[in-house]
Design a protein around this motif. Sequence first.
Motif, PDB file in Angstrom:
ATOM      1  N   GLY A  14      14.293  31.033 -26.846  1.00  0.00           N
ATOM      2  CA  GLY A  14      15.564  31.367 -27.487  1.00  0.00           C
ATOM      3  C   GLY A  14      16.555  31.967 -26.516  1.00  0.00           C
ATOM      4  O   GLY A  14      17.713  31.537 -26.450  1.00  0.00           O
ATOM      5  N   LYS A  51      22.069  27.169 -32.976  1.00  0.00           N
ATOM      6  CA  LYS A  51      22.705  28.496 -32.848  1.00  0.00           C
ATOM      7  C   LYS A  51      23.518  28.591 -31.557  1.00  0.00           C
ATOM      8  O   LYS A  51      24.645  29.086 -31.561  1.00  0.00           O
ATOM      9  CB  LYS A  51      21.647  29.608 -32.846  1.00  0.00           C
ATOM     10  N   TYR A 102      12.650  23.507 -30.844  1.00  0.00           N
ATOM     11  CA  TYR A 102      13.692  24.503 -30.573  1.00  0.00           C
ATOM     12  C   TYR A 102      15.034  24.160 -31.225  1.00  0.00           C
ATOM     13  O   TYR A 102      16.059  24.736 -30.879  1.00  0.00           O
ATOM     14  CB  TYR A 102      13.884  24.661 -29.061  1.00  0.00           C
ATOM     15  N   TRP A 119      17.368  26.938 -32.277  1.00  0.00           N
ATOM     16  CA  TRP A 119      18.010  27.623 -31.147  1.00  0.00           C
ATOM     17  C   TRP A 119      19.143  26.792 -30.571  1.00  0.00           C
ATOM     18  O   TRP A 119      20.198  27.325 -30.226  1.00  0.00           O
ATOM     19  CB  TRP A 119      16.991  27.966 -30.060  1.00  0.00           C
TER      20      TRP A 119
END
Length: 132
Positions: free
Chosen positions: A67, A12, A6, A9
Amino acid sequence: MKKTKYDSWFRKAAQKYNVSESLLKGIAKAESNFNAKSVSSAGAMGVMQLMPATAKSLGVTDPYDAGQNIMGGAKCISQKLKEFNGDERMALAAYNAGSGAVKRYGGIPSYCKSYVNKVQSYKKAYETAGAV
């Protein structure tokens, strides 16, 4: 510590909510060990272990979508950091037990101390390993 599936994610979410990527990973490691299908005995769900009402308030429509869950958890810890004037330990205690519990206790509740220490230990390990 190794990278996670991940990572994009976490990156971000860290950028969007201006929080440390290693802090987000530390929370996820402590909360669910990066398991998107995880459900706690209290009903918290997903990678960042969001309670149903919290997930909804953060705009997370599917708490099992990694996410969405990571973005929601990042938004939540960002809010806690603002609420507690950047004090990471207090923010983590509030993430774990709720802001009300931290305020009633007048600091980090004793039952949160091991959680806070664990997250900070994981965070440091991610920073030290250069995994983020």
